[in-house]
Design a protein around this motif. Sequence first.
Motif, PDB file in Angstrom:
ATOM      1  N   UNK A  81       0.834  -1.203   0.000  1.00 29.93           N
ATOM      2  CA  UNK A  81       0.000   0.000   0.000  1.00 29.93           C
ATOM      3  C   UNK A  81       0.872   1.258   0.000  1.00 29.93           C
ATOM      4  N   UNK A  82       1.938   1.237   0.786  1.00 26.50           N
ATOM      5  CA  UNK A  82       2.847   2.383   0.838  1.00 26.50           C
ATOM      6  C   UNK A  82       3.525   2.622  -0.512  1.00 26.50           C
ATOM      7  N   UNK A  83       3.850   1.552  -1.211  1.00 22.25           N
ATOM      8  CA  UNK A  83       4.452   1.682  -2.549  1.00 22.25           C
ATOM      9  C   UNK A  83       3.486   2.379  -3.502  1.00 22.25           C
ATOM     10  N   UNK A  84       2.213   2.004  -3.436  1.00 27.14           N
ATOM     11  CA  UNK A  84       1.241   2.627  -4.330  1.00 27.14           C
ATOM     12  C   UNK A  84       1.061   4.109  -4.004  1.00 27.14           C
ATOM     13  N   UNK A  85       0.990   4.426  -2.718  1.00 29.88           N
ATOM     14  CA  UNK A  85       0.814   5.823  -2.326  1.00 29.88           C
ATOM     15  C   UNK A  85       2.014   6.679  -2.718  1.00 29.88           C
ATOM     16  N   UNK A  86       3.190   6.076  -2.710  1.00 26.14           N
ATOM     17  CA  UNK A  86       4.401   6.819  -3.052  1.00 26.14           C
ATOM     18  C   UNK A  86       4.595   6.958  -4.557  1.00 26.14           C
ATOM     19  N   UNK A  87       4.309   5.885  -5.297  1.00 31.58           N
ATOM     20  CA  UNK A  87       4.712   5.862  -6.707  1.00 31.58           C
ATOM     21  C   UNK A  87       3.591   5.997  -7.727  1.00 31.58           C
ATOM     22  N   UNK A  88       2.332   5.783  -7.339  1.00 30.82           N
ATOM     23  CA  UNK A  88       1.247   5.911  -8.314  1.00 30.82           C
ATOM     24  C   UNK A  88       1.206   7.328  -8.887  1.00 30.82           C
ATOM     25  N   UNK A  89       1.387   8.320  -8.025  1.00 28.03           N
ATOM     26  CA  UNK A  89       1.345   9.709  -8.475  1.00 28.03           C
ATOM     27  C   UNK A  89       2.573  10.085  -9.302  1.00 28.03           C
ATOM     28  N   UNK A  90       3.607   9.231  -9.231  1.00 28.40           N
ATOM     29  CA  UNK A  90       4.807   9.470 -10.033  1.00 28.40           C
ATOM     30  C   UNK A  90       4.813   8.629 -11.312  1.00 28.40           C
ATOM     31  N   UNK A  91       3.717   7.891 -11.532  1.00 34.44           N
ATOM     32  CA  UNK A  91       3.589   7.161 -12.784  1.00 34.44           C
ATOM     33  C   UNK A  91       3.792   5.667 -12.701  1.00 34.44           C
ATOM     34  N   UNK A  92       4.001   5.150 -11.473  1.00 37.55           N
ATOM     35  CA  UNK A  92       4.208   3.708 -11.304  1.00 37.55           C
ATOM     36  C   UNK A  92       3.204   3.151 -10.282  1.00 37.55           C
ATOM     37  N   UNK A  93       1.957   2.947 -10.704  1.00 39.12           N
ATOM     38  CA  UNK A  93       0.949   2.407  -9.788  1.00 39.12           C
ATOM     39  C   UNK A  93       1.170   0.926  -9.495  1.00 39.12           C
ATOM     40  N   UNK A  94       0.681   0.497  -8.350  1.00 38.03           N
ATOM     41  CA  UNK A  94       0.676  -0.925  -7.998  1.00 38.03           C
ATOM     42  C   UNK A  94      -0.547  -1.583  -8.629  1.00 38.03           C
ATOM     43  N   UNK A  95      -0.353  -2.736  -9.214  1.00 28.86           N
ATOM     44  CA  UNK A  95      -1.440  -3.580  -9.693  1.00 28.86           C
ATOM     45  C   UNK A  95      -1.288  -4.922  -8.988  1.00 28.86           C
ATOM     46  N   UNK A  96      -2.218  -5.265  -8.103  1.00 22.56           N
ATOM     47  CA  UNK A  96      -2.146  -6.522  -7.353  1.00 22.56           C
ATOM     48  C   UNK A  96      -2.996  -7.590  -8.040  1.00 22.56           C
ATOM     49  N   UNK A  97      -2.442  -8.785  -8.155  1.00 19.02           N
ATOM     50  CA  UNK A  97      -3.136  -9.906  -8.788  1.00 19.02           C
ATOM     51  C   UNK A  97      -3.148 -11.100  -7.843  1.00 19.02           C
ATOM     52  N   UNK A  98      -4.326 -11.665  -7.605  1.00 21.62           N
ATOM     53  CA  UNK A  98      -4.467 -12.837  -6.748  1.00 21.62           C
ATOM     54  C   UNK A  98      -4.439 -14.084  -7.640  1.00 21.62           C
ATOM     55  N   UNK A  99      -3.364 -14.905  -7.570  1.00 23.86           N
ATOM     56  CA  UNK A  99      -3.191 -16.004  -8.516  1.00 23.86           C
ATOM     57  C   UNK A  99      -3.655 -17.378  -8.053  1.00 23.86           C
ATOM     58  N   UNK A 100      -4.037 -17.532  -6.791  1.00 22.37           N
ATOM     59  CA  UNK A 100      -4.309 -18.867  -6.255  1.00 22.37           C
ATOM     60  C   UNK A 100      -5.593 -19.496  -6.791  1.00 22.37           C
ATOM     61  N   UNK A 101      -5.611 -20.826  -6.804  1.00 22.92           N
ATOM     62  CA  UNK A 101      -6.817 -21.598  -7.088  1.00 22.92           C
ATOM     63  C   UNK A 101      -7.719 -21.491  -5.864  1.00 22.92           C
ATOM     64  N   UNK A 102      -8.879 -20.886  -6.013  1.00 22.89           N
ATOM     65  CA  UNK A 102      -9.743 -20.640  -4.856  1.00 22.89           C
ATOM     66  C   UNK A 102     -10.469 -21.901  -4.383  1.00 22.89           C
ATOM     67  N   UNK A 103     -10.437 -22.965  -5.180  1.00 21.78           N
ATOM     68  CA  UNK A 103     -10.961 -24.244  -4.696  1.00 21.78           C
ATOM     69  C   UNK A 103     -10.028 -24.811  -3.623  1.00 21.78           C
ATOM     70  N   UNK A 104      -8.738 -24.546  -3.804  1.00 25.60           N
ATOM     71  CA  UNK A 104      -7.730 -24.978  -2.837  1.00 25.60           C
ATOM     72  C   UNK A 104      -7.653 -24.000  -1.668  1.00 25.60           C
ATOM     73  N   UNK A 105      -7.777 -22.703  -1.989  1.00 18.50           N
ATOM     74  CA  UNK A 105      -7.711 -21.646  -0.981  1.00 18.50           C
ATOM     75  C   UNK A 105      -8.978 -20.781  -1.046  1.00 18.50           C
ATOM     76  N   UNK A 106     -10.082 -21.247  -0.478  1.00 16.99           N
ATOM     77  CA  UNK A 106     -11.327 -20.467  -0.524  1.00 16.99           C
ATOM     78  C   UNK A 106     -11.218 -19.109   0.163  1.00 16.99           C
ATOM     79  N   UNK A 107     -10.253 -18.971   1.050  1.00 11.77           N
ATOM     80  CA  UNK A 107     -10.036 -17.681   1.707  1.00 11.77           C
ATOM     81  C   UNK A 107      -9.509 -16.610   0.768  1.00 11.77           C
ATOM     82  N   UNK A 108      -9.207 -17.013  -0.473  1.00 16.52           N
ATOM     83  CA  UNK A 108      -8.726 -16.061  -1.476  1.00 16.52           C
ATOM     84  C   UNK A 108      -9.765 -15.795  -2.560  1.00 16.52           C
ATOM     85  N   UNK A 109     -11.010 -16.207  -2.332  1.00 13.39           N
ATOM     86  CA  UNK A 109     -12.022 -15.980  -3.370  1.00 13.39           C
ATOM     87  C   UNK A 109     -12.380 -14.499  -3.458  1.00 13.39           C
TER      88      UNK A 109
END
Length: 206
Positions: A81-109
Amino acid sequence: MKKIAKLMIAAILVLGVSAFTDGKKEAGDGYKVGDIATDFKLENINGKMVSLSDFEGAKGFIITFTCNTCPFAVAYEDRIEALNKKYAKQGYPVIAIMPNNTDVKPGDNMEQMKIRAKEKGFTFPYLMDKGQKVYPEYGATKTPHIYILQKSKKGNVVKYIGAIDDNSRDASKVKEKYVENAVDALLKGEEIQVKETKAIGCSIKV
Protein backbone atom coordinates in the motif's frame (compact mmCIF):
# COMPACT_ATOMS: atom_id res chain seq x y z
CA MET A 1 23.70 -50.79 -25.50
CA LYS A 2 22.41 -50.03 -22.02
CA LYS A 3 23.54 -46.41 -22.38
CA ILE A 4 21.75 -46.09 -25.73
CA ALA A 5 18.60 -47.60 -24.24
CA LYS A 6 18.67 -45.10 -21.37
CA LEU A 7 19.08 -42.21 -23.81
CA MET A 8 16.12 -43.45 -25.87
CA ILE A 9 13.94 -43.71 -22.75
CA ALA A 10 14.97 -40.18 -21.70
CA ALA A 11 14.09 -38.85 -25.17
CA ILE A 12 10.67 -40.53 -25.06
CA LEU A 13 9.98 -39.02 -21.64
CA VAL A 14 10.92 -35.54 -22.86
CA LEU A 15 8.66 -35.90 -25.88
CA GLY A 16 5.86 -37.12 -23.65
CA VAL A 17 6.16 -34.13 -21.33
CA SER A 18 6.25 -31.77 -24.33
CA ALA A 19 3.07 -33.30 -25.67
CA PHE A 20 1.22 -32.75 -22.41
CA THR A 21 2.48 -29.19 -21.85
CA ASP A 22 1.64 -28.21 -25.46
CA GLY A 23 4.33 -25.53 -25.45
CA LYS A 24 2.73 -23.51 -22.66
CA LYS A 25 4.89 -21.76 -20.09
CA GLU A 26 5.07 -23.46 -16.74
CA ALA A 27 5.20 -21.50 -13.46
CA GLY A 28 8.72 -20.23 -12.97
CA ASP A 29 9.41 -20.29 -16.72
CA GLY A 30 8.00 -16.88 -17.51
CA TYR A 31 9.40 -13.44 -18.20
CA LYS A 32 13.02 -12.51 -17.77
CA VAL A 33 14.37 -8.99 -17.25
CA GLY A 34 14.23 -7.25 -20.62
CA ASP A 35 11.22 -9.18 -21.92
CA ILE A 36 8.05 -7.47 -23.12
CA ALA A 37 5.06 -8.31 -20.93
CA THR A 38 1.78 -8.85 -22.75
CA ASP A 39 -1.32 -7.07 -21.48
CA PHE A 40 -4.12 -8.81 -19.62
CA LYS A 41 -7.76 -8.19 -18.74
CA LEU A 42 -8.70 -9.30 -15.22
CA GLU A 43 -11.64 -8.62 -12.91
CA ASN A 44 -11.12 -6.11 -10.13
CA ILE A 45 -12.86 -6.31 -6.74
CA ASN A 46 -15.30 -3.60 -7.95
CA GLY A 47 -16.47 -5.88 -10.77
CA LYS A 48 -14.75 -3.92 -13.53
CA MET A 49 -12.22 -5.45 -15.92
CA VAL A 50 -8.73 -3.95 -15.71
CA SER A 51 -5.91 -3.90 -18.27
CA LEU A 52 -2.53 -2.19 -18.26
CA SER A 53 -3.67 -0.24 -21.31
CA ASP A 54 -6.29 1.48 -19.11
CA PHE A 55 -3.50 3.45 -17.40
CA GLU A 56 -2.69 5.87 -20.21
CA GLY A 57 -0.65 8.25 -18.07
CA ALA A 58 1.45 5.57 -16.40
CA LYS A 59 5.19 5.35 -16.97
CA GLY A 60 5.18 1.74 -15.81
CA PHE A 61 3.75 -0.60 -13.20
CA ILE A 62 4.55 -2.40 -9.97
CA ILE A 63 2.84 -5.75 -10.51
CA THR A 64 2.50 -7.84 -7.36
CA PHE A 65 1.12 -11.36 -7.21
CA THR A 66 -0.36 -11.61 -3.74
CA CYS A 67 -3.26 -13.08 -1.76
CA ASN A 68 -5.21 -12.93 1.51
CA THR A 69 -4.10 -16.18 3.09
CA CYS A 70 -0.31 -16.31 2.89
CA PRO A 71 1.42 -14.97 6.04
CA PHE A 72 4.19 -13.46 3.90
CA ALA A 73 1.66 -11.66 1.69
CA VAL A 74 -0.18 -10.37 4.77
CA ALA A 75 3.11 -9.15 6.26
CA TYR A 76 3.74 -7.13 3.11
CA GLU A 77 0.26 -5.60 2.69
CA ASP A 78 1.10 -2.29 4.37
CA ARG A 79 4.36 -2.04 2.42
CA ILE A 80 2.55 -2.68 -0.86
CA GLU A 81 0.00 0.00 0.00
CA ALA A 82 2.85 2.38 0.84
CA LEU A 83 4.45 1.68 -2.55
CA ASN A 84 1.24 2.63 -4.33
CA LYS A 85 0.81 5.82 -2.33
CA LYS A 86 4.40 6.82 -3.05
CA TYR A 87 4.71 5.86 -6.71
CA ALA A 88 1.25 5.91 -8.31
CA LYS A 89 1.35 9.71 -8.48
CA GLN A 90 4.81 9.47 -10.03
CA GLY A 91 3.59 7.16 -12.78
CA TYR A 92 4.21 3.71 -11.30
CA PRO A 93 0.95 2.41 -9.79
CA VAL A 94 0.68 -0.93 -8.00
CA ILE A 95 -1.44 -3.58 -9.69
CA ALA A 96 -2.15 -6.52 -7.35
CA ILE A 97 -3.14 -9.91 -8.79
CA MET A 98 -4.47 -12.84 -6.75
CA PRO A 99 -3.19 -16.00 -8.52
CA ASN A 100 -4.31 -18.87 -6.25
CA ASN A 101 -6.82 -21.60 -7.09
CA THR A 102 -9.74 -20.64 -4.86
CA ASP A 103 -10.96 -24.24 -4.70
CA VAL A 104 -7.73 -24.98 -2.84
CA LYS A 105 -7.71 -21.65 -0.98
CA PRO A 106 -11.33 -20.47 -0.52
CA GLY A 107 -10.04 -17.68 1.71
CA ASP A 108 -8.73 -16.06 -1.48
CA ASN A 109 -12.02 -15.98 -3.37
CA MET A 110 -13.44 -12.74 -4.74
CA GLU A 111 -15.70 -12.09 -1.75
CA GLN A 112 -12.79 -12.50 0.64
CA MET A 113 -10.64 -10.27 -1.59
CA LYS A 114 -13.29 -7.55 -1.34
CA ILE A 115 -13.44 -7.88 2.45
CA ARG A 116 -9.65 -7.78 2.81
CA ALA A 117 -9.28 -4.78 0.52
CA LYS A 118 -11.91 -2.86 2.49
CA GLU A 119 -10.35 -3.78 5.84
CA LYS A 120 -6.90 -2.65 4.72
CA GLY A 121 -8.05 0.31 2.66
CA PHE A 122 -6.26 -0.75 -0.50
CA THR A 123 -5.91 2.12 -2.97
CA PHE A 124 -4.73 -0.11 -5.82
CA PRO A 125 -6.60 -2.56 -8.08
CA TYR A 126 -6.86 -6.06 -6.62
CA LEU A 127 -7.47 -8.43 -9.51
CA MET A 128 -8.45 -12.09 -9.73
CA ASP A 129 -6.37 -14.28 -12.06
CA LYS A 130 -9.43 -16.35 -12.96
CA GLY A 131 -8.39 -19.58 -14.65
CA GLN A 132 -4.80 -18.95 -13.52
CA LYS A 133 -3.67 -17.80 -16.95
CA VAL A 134 -1.61 -14.70 -16.13
CA TYR A 135 0.76 -15.81 -13.38
CA PRO A 136 2.36 -18.61 -15.48
CA GLU A 137 3.01 -16.08 -18.25
CA TYR A 138 4.94 -13.98 -15.77
CA GLY A 139 6.59 -16.99 -14.17
CA ALA A 140 5.43 -16.04 -10.69
CA THR A 141 5.88 -18.77 -8.09
CA LYS A 142 5.29 -16.99 -4.76
CA THR A 143 2.95 -14.64 -2.97
CA PRO A 144 4.19 -11.99 -2.98
CA HIS A 145 6.18 -11.90 -6.24
CA ILE A 146 7.00 -8.53 -7.80
CA TYR A 147 7.47 -7.50 -11.44
CA ILE A 148 8.32 -3.91 -12.29
CA LEU A 149 7.39 -2.90 -15.83
CA GLN A 150 8.43 0.23 -17.73
CA LYS A 151 6.44 1.54 -20.66
CA SER A 152 8.31 1.87 -23.95
CA LYS A 153 7.49 2.12 -27.66
CA LYS A 154 7.87 -1.66 -27.86
CA GLY A 155 5.57 -2.31 -24.91
CA ASN A 156 5.85 -2.90 -21.16
CA VAL A 157 9.43 -3.95 -20.52
CA VAL A 158 10.22 -6.10 -17.48
CA LYS A 159 12.86 -4.21 -15.47
CA TYR A 160 12.88 -6.01 -12.10
CA ILE A 161 11.70 -9.37 -10.76
CA GLY A 162 11.68 -10.66 -7.18
CA ALA A 163 11.14 -9.53 -3.61
CA ILE A 164 9.93 -6.19 -2.28
CA ASP A 165 12.82 -5.88 0.17
CA ASP A 166 15.26 -7.96 2.20
CA ASN A 167 13.16 -8.60 5.32
CA SER A 168 9.82 -10.32 4.93
CA ARG A 169 9.21 -10.60 8.67
CA ASP A 170 10.02 -7.16 10.03
CA ALA A 171 9.61 -3.96 8.04
CA SER A 172 11.60 -2.01 10.63
CA LYS A 173 14.69 -4.13 9.95
CA VAL A 174 14.75 -3.72 6.16
CA LYS A 175 18.16 -2.76 4.83
CA GLU A 176 17.61 -3.11 1.08
CA LYS A 177 14.40 -1.78 -0.49
CA TYR A 178 14.67 -3.53 -3.84
CA VAL A 179 11.44 -2.23 -5.38
CA GLU A 180 11.89 1.36 -4.21
CA ASN A 181 15.48 1.41 -5.40
CA ALA A 182 14.46 0.05 -8.79
CA VAL A 183 11.59 2.49 -9.33
CA ASP A 184 13.69 5.42 -8.11
CA ALA A 185 16.36 4.48 -10.66
CA LEU A 186 13.80 4.31 -13.47
CA LEU A 187 12.36 7.71 -12.51
CA LYS A 188 15.87 9.19 -12.64
CA GLY A 189 16.66 7.51 -15.94
CA GLU A 190 19.38 5.45 -14.31
CA GLU A 191 20.31 1.79 -14.54
CA ILE A 192 18.77 -0.47 -11.91
CA GLN A 193 21.59 -1.91 -9.81
CA VAL A 194 19.75 -5.01 -8.52
CA LYS A 195 17.45 -6.31 -11.28
CA GLU A 196 16.50 -9.67 -9.84
CA THR A 197 16.17 -11.16 -6.35
CA LYS A 198 14.62 -14.29 -4.89
CA ALA A 199 10.93 -13.88 -4.09
CA ILE A 200 10.14 -14.99 -0.54
CA GLY A 201 6.61 -16.20 0.19
CA CYS A 202 4.07 -18.99 -0.08
CA SER A 203 3.88 -21.12 -3.21
CA ILE A 204 1.04 -20.26 -5.58
CA LYS A 205 -1.73 -22.81 -5.15
CA VAL A 206 -2.84 -24.60 -8.34
